[in-house]
Design an enzyme around this catalytic site. Structure first.
Site, PDB file in Angstrom:
ATOM      1  N   TYR A 142      41.657  23.493  60.585  1.00  9.94           N
ATOM      2  CA  TYR A 142      41.984  24.663  59.766  1.00  9.94           C
ATOM      3  C   TYR A 142      41.297  24.704  58.466  1.00  9.94           C
ATOM      4  CZ  TYR A 142      45.249  25.529  63.339  1.00  9.94           C
ATOM      5  OH  TYR A 142      46.126  25.655  64.481  1.00  9.94           O
ATOM      6  N   LYS A 193      41.604  14.421  71.734  1.00  9.61           N
ATOM      7  CA  LYS A 193      40.736  14.941  73.145  1.00  9.61           C
ATOM      8  C   LYS A 193      39.606  13.756  72.955  1.00  9.61           C
ATOM      9  CE  LYS A 193      40.980  17.983  75.387  1.00  9.61           C
ATOM     10  NZ  LYS A 193      40.947  18.003  77.178  1.00  9.61           N
ATOM     11  N   ASP A 226      46.032  17.429  75.988  1.00 10.31           N
ATOM     12  CA  ASP A 226      46.124  18.555  77.144  1.00 10.31           C
ATOM     13  C   ASP A 226      47.077  17.726  78.151  1.00 10.31           C
ATOM     14  OD1 ASP A 226      44.051  17.011  77.739  1.00 10.31           O
ATOM     15  OD2 ASP A 226      43.251  18.128  79.227  1.00 10.31           O
ATOM     16  N   ASP A 250      49.918  21.715  66.007  1.00  5.88           N
ATOM     17  CA  ASP A 250      50.534  23.145  65.886  1.00  5.88           C
ATOM     18  C   ASP A 250      51.115  23.668  67.338  1.00  5.88           C
ATOM     19  OD1 ASP A 250      50.956  25.750  64.620  1.00  5.88           O
ATOM     20  OD2 ASP A 250      48.775  26.148  64.312  1.00  5.88           O
ATOM     21  N   ASP A 254      55.126  23.463  68.623  1.00 10.05           N
ATOM     22  CA  ASP A 254      55.793  24.834  68.847  1.00 10.05           C
ATOM     23  C   ASP A 254      56.357  24.762  70.348  1.00 10.05           C
ATOM     24  OD1 ASP A 254      55.592  26.117  66.638  1.00 10.05           O
ATOM     25  OD2 ASP A 254      54.420  27.592  67.270  1.00 10.05           O
TER      26      ASP A 254
END
Ligand code: NAD
Length: 368
Positions: A142, A193, A226, A250, A254
Site C-alpha cells: 500500500y 507467500k 492462502d 487486511d 476482515d
C-alpha cells in the site's frame, strides 16, 4: 497526578454516542478501582473539519503524541463526501496513524459464547474462539514505490504497486507479535507467500531470526497466506497470534472478524515504538465506522468501543486484571441477554439502547 494519560477523540456519527458509554466505564474504574486517568478530549474527522476546517489540528496531533493512548470513536459521513481529498474526515485518522508511526495493527477475533449463533460458521467451530491478528500497517504494497498508472508501450496502460519490506520493518512487527503471544497462549503463526514472492521469503527468514535470537520460548510456525485463509474458516481455534503483512493482514483480519458475528463487537489497537516510559505509542478504536444510518438514534452497540478501552488497559497500561474484569462484564451482560439492535435474532424482545447497554455492563461491574 494520574500517570496514565488518555486522549479521547469521539469523531463523527455514532462515535460520540459509543464514547459516552466508554467515559462511564473509565469513571467507574477511577472511582472503584483507583485507576485514575488524565483524560483530555479533542475533535477528529468531520467534527474537526466543521470546527477548524481541517480533519485534525496540529494541536490535537501534538497532544496525541504526548499521551499514553488515544481512544478514537469513528470518522466520516455522507455530508463530507464532496470535500477535497486532503480534508476528508479519514485524513485525520490516517495522519494520526502515520505521524505516530503505528506499525502493528492488532485485530482480535473473539467469540463470546452468547453470540456464537451469529457467526456464519457452526457454533462448535467458533465458540470460545480467541484469536489475534497482527497486521503490519505502515509498509508493504500500500506504500511501496514505484506506484501509479502509466501509459504502456503497447498503447494500453499499466497499473503498478510495489511490495517492499525491509529487515527492520519485518523485525519490529514480529517483535510485537511475539510480545503479545507471551501474554496469551505463547504461539505465533507467521503468514506470507514465500512460495511465489521474494518479499515473502525475506519475511519468513526475518521472523524466524527474531524468534531464534530473541523469543525462542514462543512456539513459531509458518504458513502460506492462502492456506492460512482456508484454515481461518476451517478451524480458527488452532491459532493464537497470527502475524502477517499489510495486504494479507487486511484480508485475513476482515475474514476473521466475520467469524464473530457483528461489526458492533470488534475492537482494534494500533501500536508503535515504545516511548520513554516504556508504553508503546497507541491508538485504540472500534473496527466499525460512523454508521450514519443509525447515528443520533441511540441504537449503536457500544461494545466494540468498550472492548477497545479494555485493550488499552491491557496493552498500554499493563492492567491485565482490569482488562479481563471488563471483558468478563461484557460477556456476562451478553449471557444475561443484553442486546442492542445489531445483536437481535428474530423473536427477541425489544433491543437495548446504546446507554442501556453501557448501563448493563456497569451493573455487572458493580456486582464484581
Ligand atoms: P459502518 O461500519 O459505519 O457501518 C456498516 C453497517 O454496520 C451499518 O449498517 C451500521 O449501522 C452497522 N454498524 C456499524 N457499527 C455499529 C455499531 N456499533 N452498532 C450497531 N450497528 C453498527 O461502515 P460504512 O457504512 O461503510 O461507513 C460509514 C462511514 O464510516 C463512512 O463515511 C466511512 O468512510 C466511515 N468509516 C470509518 C471508519 C473509521 O472511523 N475507522 C471505518 C469504516 C468506515
Amino acid at each position: 497526578m494520574a500517570d496514565m494519560s488518555l486522549l479521547i477523540l469521539p469523531g463523527d456519527g455514532i462515535g460520540p454516542e459509543v464514547m459516552t458509554e466508554v467515559r462511564k466505564i473509565i469513571d467507574w474504574f477511577g472511582s472503584t478501582r483507583n485507576l485514575t486517568f488524565d483524560v483530555s478530549e479533542g475533535l477528529v474527522g468531520g467534527a474537526s473539519y466543521d470546527a477548524h476546517g481541517t480533519p485534525l489540528t496540529d494541536e490535537t496531533m501534538a497532544r496525541a503524541q504526548e499521551v499514553d493512548a488515544v481512544l478514537l470513536g469513528a470518522v466520516g459521513g455522507p455530508q463530507y463526501d464532496e470535500l477535497d481529498f486532503s480534508v476528508k474526515p479519514e485524513r485525520g485518522l490516517l495522519r494520526l496513524r502515520k505521524e505516530m508511526d503505528l506499525y502493528a495493527n492488532l485485530r482480535p477475533a473473539q467469540c463470546f459464547d452468547a453470540l456464537a449463533d451469529f457467526s456464519s460458521l457452526k457454533r462448535d467451530v467458533v465458540s470460545g474462539l480467541d484469536l489475534m491478528i497482527v497486521r503490519e500497517l505502515t509498509s508493504g504494497i500500500y506504500f511501496g514505490e514505484p506506484r501509479g498508472i502509466q501509459d504502456d508501450t503497447d498503447g494500453g496502460r499499466v497499473g503498478i504497486n510495489t511490495q517492499r519490506y525491509t529487515t527492520a520493518e519485518i523485525r519490529r512487527v514480529a517483535r510485537s507479535a511475539f510480545e503479545l503471544a507471551r501474554k496469551r497462549d505463547n504461539r505465533v503463526c507467521s503468514m506470507e507467500k514465500a512460495n511465489v514472492m521474494e518479499s515473502g521469503i525475506l519475511w519468513r527468514q526475518e521472523v524466524q531470526w527474531v524468534h531464534d535470537n530473541e523469543y525462542p520460548d514462543v512456539e513459531l510456525s509458518h504458513m502460506y497466506a492462502d492456506a492460512g485463509a482456508m484454515q481461518i474458516v476451517r478451524w480458527p481455534k488452532q491459532f493464537d497470534v497470527i502475524v502477517t503483512d499489510n495486504l494479507f493482514g487486511d484480508l485475513l483480519s476482515d475474514a476473521a472478524a466475520m467469524l464473530t458475528g457483528s461489526l458492533g463487537m470488534l475492537p482494534s489497537a494500533s501500536l508503535g515504538t515504545p516511548m520513554e516510559n516504556g508504553r508503546p505509542k497507541a491508538l485504540y478504536e472500534p473496527v466499525h465506522g460512523s454508521a450514519p444510518d443509525i447515528a443520533g438514534q441511540g441504537k449503536a452497540n457500544p461494545i466494540a468501543c468498550i472492548l477497545s478501552f479494555a485493550m488499552a488497559l491491557r496493552y498500554s497500561f499493563d492492567r491485565r486484571e482490569d482488562a479481563a474484569l471488563l471483558e468478563r462484564a461484557v460477556e456476562k451482560a451478553l449471557a444475561n441477554g443484553a442486546r442492542t439492535g445489531d445483536l437481535m435474532a428474530e423473536g427477541d424482545a425489544k433491543p437495548l439502547s446504546t446507554s442501556q447497554m453501557g448501563d448493563a455492563i456497569l451493573t455487572i461491574l458493580n456486582e464484581s
